[in-house]
Write an enzyme that holds these catalytic residues in place. Structure first.
Site, PDB file in Angstrom:
ATOM      1  N   GLU A 139      -5.885 -58.617  -9.179  1.00 33.77           N
ATOM      2  CA  GLU A 139      -6.066 -58.761  -7.792  1.00 33.77           C
ATOM      3  C   GLU A 139      -6.042 -58.424  -6.656  1.00 33.77           C
ATOM      4  O   GLU A 139      -5.832 -57.144  -7.003  1.00 33.77           O
ATOM      5  CB  GLU A 139      -4.566 -59.669  -7.768  1.00 33.77           C
ATOM      6  N   GLY A 194     -10.797 -75.748  -4.273  1.00 32.17           N
ATOM      7  CA  GLY A 194     -10.444 -74.884  -3.653  1.00 32.17           C
ATOM      8  C   GLY A 194      -9.175 -74.507  -4.236  1.00 32.17           C
ATOM      9  O   GLY A 194      -7.730 -74.152  -3.458  1.00 32.17           O
ATOM     10  N   GLY A 205      -8.324 -71.628  -6.329  1.00 32.93           N
ATOM     11  CA  GLY A 205      -8.764 -70.558  -6.668  1.00 32.93           C
ATOM     12  C   GLY A 205      -9.334 -70.547  -7.849  1.00 32.93           C
ATOM     13  O   GLY A 205      -9.199 -69.773  -8.941  1.00 32.93           O
ATOM     14  N   SER A 212     -12.632 -71.291  -8.636  1.00 29.00           N
ATOM     15  CA  SER A 212     -13.733 -70.677  -7.962  1.00 29.00           C
ATOM     16  C   SER A 212     -15.164 -71.558  -8.326  1.00 29.00           C
ATOM     17  O   SER A 212     -16.146 -71.340  -8.890  1.00 29.00           O
ATOM     18  CB  SER A 212     -14.014 -69.486  -8.896  1.00 29.00           C
ATOM     19  N   GLU A 236     -23.070 -67.925  -0.660  1.00 30.67           N
ATOM     20  CA  GLU A 236     -22.027 -67.763  -0.673  1.00 30.67           C
ATOM     21  C   GLU A 236     -21.760 -66.886   0.675  1.00 30.67           C
ATOM     22  O   GLU A 236     -20.833 -67.270   1.707  1.00 30.67           O
ATOM     23  CB  GLU A 236     -20.933 -67.804  -1.734  1.00 30.67           C
ATOM     24  N   ASP A 282     -16.566 -63.802  -9.240  1.00 30.56           N
ATOM     25  CA  ASP A 282     -16.920 -65.748  -9.527  1.00 30.56           C
ATOM     26  C   ASP A 282     -17.819 -65.021 -10.208  1.00 30.56           C
ATOM     27  O   ASP A 282     -18.360 -66.394 -10.892  1.00 30.56           O
ATOM     28  CB  ASP A 282     -16.311 -65.752  -8.533  1.00 30.56           C
TER      29      ASP A 282
HETATM   30  P1  ADP Z   1     -12.526 -71.807  -4.762  1.00 24.90           P
HETATM   31  O1  ADP Z   1     -14.234 -72.026  -5.538  1.00 24.90           O
HETATM   32  O2  ADP Z   1     -11.594 -71.387  -5.351  1.00 24.90           O
HETATM   33  O3  ADP Z   1     -12.682 -73.407  -5.687  1.00 24.90           O
HETATM   34  P2  ADP Z   1     -13.822 -72.110  -2.233  1.00 24.90           P
HETATM   35  O4  ADP Z   1     -12.854 -72.652  -0.843  1.00 24.90           O
HETATM   36  O5  ADP Z   1     -14.381 -70.849  -2.326  1.00 24.90           O
HETATM   37  O6  ADP Z   1     -12.649 -72.545  -3.782  1.00 24.90           O
HETATM   38  O7  ADP Z   1     -14.598 -72.962  -3.055  1.00 24.90           O
HETATM   39  C1  ADP Z   1     -14.657 -74.635  -2.716  1.00 24.90           C
HETATM   40  C2  ADP Z   1     -15.465 -75.104  -1.487  1.00 24.90           C
HETATM   41  O8  ADP Z   1     -16.728 -75.464  -2.618  1.00 24.90           O
HETATM   42  C3  ADP Z   1     -15.414 -76.979  -1.657  1.00 24.90           C
HETATM   43  O9  ADP Z   1     -13.801 -77.117  -0.473  1.00 24.90           O
HETATM   44  C4  ADP Z   1     -17.302 -77.725  -1.216  1.00 24.90           C
HETATM   45  O10 ADP Z   1     -17.900 -77.190   0.511  1.00 24.90           O
HETATM   46  C5  ADP Z   1     -17.693 -76.281  -2.242  1.00 24.90           C
HETATM   47  N1  ADP Z   1     -17.426 -77.459  -3.609  1.00 24.90           N
HETATM   48  C6  ADP Z   1     -16.978 -76.919  -5.266  1.00 24.90           C
HETATM   49  N2  ADP Z   1     -16.965 -77.964  -5.391  1.00 24.90           N
HETATM   50  C7  ADP Z   1     -17.807 -79.188  -5.470  1.00 24.90           C
HETATM   51  C8  ADP Z   1     -18.035 -80.188  -5.893  1.00 24.90           C
HETATM   52  N3  ADP Z   1     -18.065 -80.638  -6.996  1.00 24.90           N
HETATM   53  N4  ADP Z   1     -18.960 -80.418  -4.561  1.00 24.90           N
HETATM   54  C9  ADP Z   1     -19.345 -80.207  -3.346  1.00 24.90           C
HETATM   55  N5  ADP Z   1     -18.839 -79.175  -2.917  1.00 24.90           N
HETATM   56  C10 ADP Z   1     -18.285 -78.503  -4.027  1.00 24.90           C
HETATM   57 MG    MG Z   2     -14.249 -69.641  -3.920  1.00 23.19          MG
END
Ligand code: ADP
Ligand code: MG
Length: 380
Positions: free
Chosen positions: A37, A120, A122, A124, A158, A170
């Site tokens: 990490e 959101g 963690g 990915s 990204e 990721d």
């Molecule tokens: P993590 O990658 O850890 O889940 P991030 O903040 O990097 O967290 O990514 C989350 C973001 O990715 C969400 O806020 C959204 O904008 C987008 N996202 C992820 N999955 C979806 C989904 N199924 N539909 C729409 N947006 C998504």
């Molecule tokens: Mg992410």
């Protein structure tokens, strides 16, 4: 989250929103990082597995861009030439722009997203989205992308368009994941090795979201950059914190400000933990591997100060409840705790942790079970 499986739900959503069957589809997994990490932006190794939870994208060629996600009602129309809007559809426009940049002639697209990766947390969900979208849209453009191209398109979408300062872990695991395997990835060189990882992991959600503390993450990156500059004065030719040998830590502890020295100690010891962890997995030493997770968590808590009360409580409860290993995974200050426990007792271990957590925080943390799953694939 889709109950019937995201593939079935994805096709159904496409039908419902766009009134026909999709032409192409692709899916990609979320991931959890077992060890390593805050090593990714310090030139060190990481050790993620792909989850058996996936994001599925379906699409058909169209005159413009219209996107829908099961996470949100409605359809959003976007233009390729506009800047980011701070909306989830930015990830998709980012992908389209990167595909075009490498000569993929993406027409317009109607596209739907359904995911079993919690967003959101963690795990990915963002790379699961960019990688699956890139694979689906490349099919519409009739281009076969190499794994490297796919990783690069998703990562640039990204980091450059959405504007998240992320490493390539990721995207790499979302592309290269294999069932029953973890990926030992050297972030300095891009070297990849698969390591056997049988059995399941349990994931416990602290309930805190890292989006709220993006500033803390950025602050750690700045601290690591400053620590590297200072260490370069002590060790000529040094290019990253992960290269620092463990035996140099006492000297760094004397010469650097206390906080920076602790950040360095985390990166250096975490780097050795990943290398030992790979060795432990190869030899089938699950108990040793679990101890490395506990040690990794202690280092995040004390030296990198990127944990939180809820995650510390889950890890302490895990130890008391008979887990072989546990640690906070992901950027930090919330998100998910990964728990390793013997297969036959894992369910009971998780229940004990949930009960202990509920007594202290007044809510039951959500838990998921997963195995090391496969990377990106085409879906019909
Ligand atoms: P993590 O990658 O850890 O889940 P991030 O903040 O990097 O967290 O990514 C989350 C973001 O990715 C969400 O806020 C959204 O904008 C987008 N996202 C992820 N999955 C979806 C989904 N199924 N539909 C729409 N947006 C998504
Ligand atoms: Mg992410």
């Amino acid at each position: 989250m889709a109950k019937q499986g995201p593939r079935h739900a994805g096709r159904a959503l496409f039908h419902e929103v766009f009134g026909s069957a999709p032409e192409v589809g692709a899916s990609a997994p979320g991931r959890v990082n077992l060890l390593g990490e805050h090593t990714d932006y310090n030139g060190g190794p990481v050790l993620p597995i792909a989850l058996d939870r996936r994001t599925v994208v379906y699409a058909r060629a169209a005159p413009g861009f219209r996107f829908a996600s099961a996470l949100e009602p409605g359809v959003i129309e976007r233009r390729m030439d506009e800047g980011p809007l701070g909306h989830w559809s930015d990830y998709l426009i980012g992908v389209v722009r990167q595909l075009v940049a490498i000569g993929c002639e993406v027409p317009g697209a109607d596209l739907t997203v359904v995911s079993a990766v919690p967003a959101g947390a963690g795990l990915s969900s963002s790379a699961a989205l960019t990688v699956s979208a890139a694979a689906a849209l490349a099919q519409l453009a009739r281009r076969r992308l190499t794994p490297e191209e796919l990783i690069d398109v998703a990562w640039r979408a990204e980091s450059e368009y959405v504007g998240v300062r992320c490493g390539r872990m990721d995207q790499t695991i979302a592309v290269c994941g294999r069932p029953g395997m973890a990926l030992a990835l050297e972030t300095a060189t891009g070297q990849r090795r698969m390591v056997p990882f049988a059995g399941s992991v349990r994931l416990l959600d602290s309930g805190l979201r890292h989006a709220l503390v993006a500033g803390e993450y950025e602050h750690r990156r700045i601290e690591c950059e400053e620590a590297l500059r200072r260490c370069q004065r002590l060790i000529p030719g040094l290019t990253s914190l992960a290269e620092i040998p463990v035996k140099a830590l006492p000297r760094i502890g004397r010469l650097l400000p206390r906080t920076l020295a602790r950040r360095v100690r985390h990166v250096v010891t975490e780097t050795t933990r990943v290398r030992e962890g790979v060795d432990a997995l190869r030899r089938g030493r699950r108990t040793r591997f679990g101890e490395l997770l506990y040690a990794g968590h202690a280092s995040l808590r004390r030296d990198f100060e990127s944990s939180c009360e809820e995650a510390d409580a889950i890890v302490a409860l895990a130890r008391k409840s008979g887990a072989t290993g546990a640690r906070l995974t992901g950027a930090g200050w919330g998100g998910v705790v990964i728990i390793l426990a013997p297969e036959r007792s894992a369910g009971a271990v998780v229940e004990r942790i949930q009960a202990g957590f509920a007594r202290r925080f007044g809510r039951i943390p959500q838990a998921w079970e997963s195995r090391a799953g496969g990377g990106v694939r085409i879906e019909r």
